[in-house]
Write an enzyme that holds these catalytic residues in place. Structure first.
Site, PDB file in Angstrom:
ATOM      1  N   HIS A  63       0.698  -1.125   0.047  1.00 63.81           N
ATOM      2  CA  HIS A  63      -0.099   0.004  -0.056  1.00 63.81           C
ATOM      3  C   HIS A  63       0.703   1.364   0.010  1.00 63.81           C
ATOM      4  O   HIS A  63       0.704   2.143  -0.555  1.00 63.81           O
ATOM      5  CB  HIS A  63      -0.979  -0.064   1.249  1.00 63.81           C
ATOM      6  CG  HIS A  63      -2.048   1.165   1.081  1.00 63.81           C
ATOM      7  ND1 HIS A  63      -1.755   2.170   2.094  1.00 63.81           N
ATOM      8  CD2 HIS A  63      -3.031   1.487   0.539  1.00 63.81           C
ATOM      9  CE1 HIS A  63      -2.766   3.074   1.995  1.00 63.81           C
ATOM     10  NE2 HIS A  63      -3.407   2.638   1.091  1.00 63.81           N
ATOM     11  N   ASP A  64       1.720   1.232   1.063  1.00 60.61           N
ATOM     12  CA  ASP A  64       2.682   2.410   0.898  1.00 60.61           C
ATOM     13  C   ASP A  64       3.416   2.726  -0.523  1.00 60.61           C
ATOM     14  O   ASP A  64       3.528   3.527  -0.889  1.00 60.61           O
ATOM     15  CB  ASP A  64       4.044   2.256   1.933  1.00 60.61           C
ATOM     16  CG  ASP A  64       3.444   2.550   3.389  1.00 60.61           C
ATOM     17  OD1 ASP A  64       2.339   2.763   3.658  1.00 60.61           O
ATOM     18  OD2 ASP A  64       4.248   2.151   4.196  1.00 60.61           O
ATOM     19  N   ASP A 105      -6.126   1.729  -1.833  1.00 64.33           N
ATOM     20  CA  ASP A 105      -6.830   1.349  -0.984  1.00 64.33           C
ATOM     21  C   ASP A 105      -7.631   0.129  -0.836  1.00 64.33           C
ATOM     22  O   ASP A 105      -7.627  -0.993   0.012  1.00 64.33           O
ATOM     23  CB  ASP A 105      -7.789   2.582  -0.426  1.00 64.33           C
ATOM     24  CG  ASP A 105      -7.220   3.948  -0.018  1.00 64.33           C
ATOM     25  OD1 ASP A 105      -5.811   3.746   0.185  1.00 64.33           O
ATOM     26  OD2 ASP A 105      -7.646   4.928   0.688  1.00 64.33           O
TER      27      ASP A 105
END
Length: 138
Positions: A63-64, A105
């Site tokens: 996600h990062d 997300d």
């Protein structure tokens, strides 16, 4: 009690997308993200370094990385549109930036769901100072 105070203070700065991300995780997993993922292992929550500790932490690492690729966007602030149809998360809207943020997300929320069985309580409230290995490349 100290952790709850820290979470409350952090929430004061949560705007737009991060709140939507919280809701998306909650809808997908049934878990409260603030107590389940905010301080999990090396990559969940603010910052990240070292080797991801497990599959859940790897969800946060990916996600990062996803946010990191959105250099022309503001992934922590931009509000996006999404809906839940049956158990599927559907990102909508016409703005390509916002749609990409939503997709980042969505991928993380689904990753958390797929890895609920390997969630390790020992990594909840994990001290980031223990994350000393070299970070993998995105």
């Amino acid at each position: 009690m100290r952790t709850l105070w820290i979470v409350a203070v952090l929430l004061l700065g949560v705007e737009g997308n991060l709140w939507q991300f919280r809701e998306m995780i909650k809808e997908a997993t049934g878990k409260e993200p603030l107590t389940t993922y905010l301080f999990y292992a090396c990559y969940c929550g603010w910052g990240g370094r070292g080797e991801p500790k497990d599959a859940t932490d790897r969800c946060c690492f990916v996600h990062d990385c996803c946010y990191g690729k959105l250099t022309a966007c503001s992934p922590k602030l931009d509000m996006y549109t999404y809906s839940q149809k049956n158990e599927d998360i559907v990102c909508g809207g016409d703005d390509p930036c916002k749609k990409e943020i939503c997709e980042c997300d969505k991928a993380a929320a689904i990753c958390f769901l797929n890895n609920l069985g390997t969630y390790n309580e020992e990594y909840n409230n994990y001290r980031k100072s223990r994350c000393i290995e070299e970070s993998p490349k995105c």
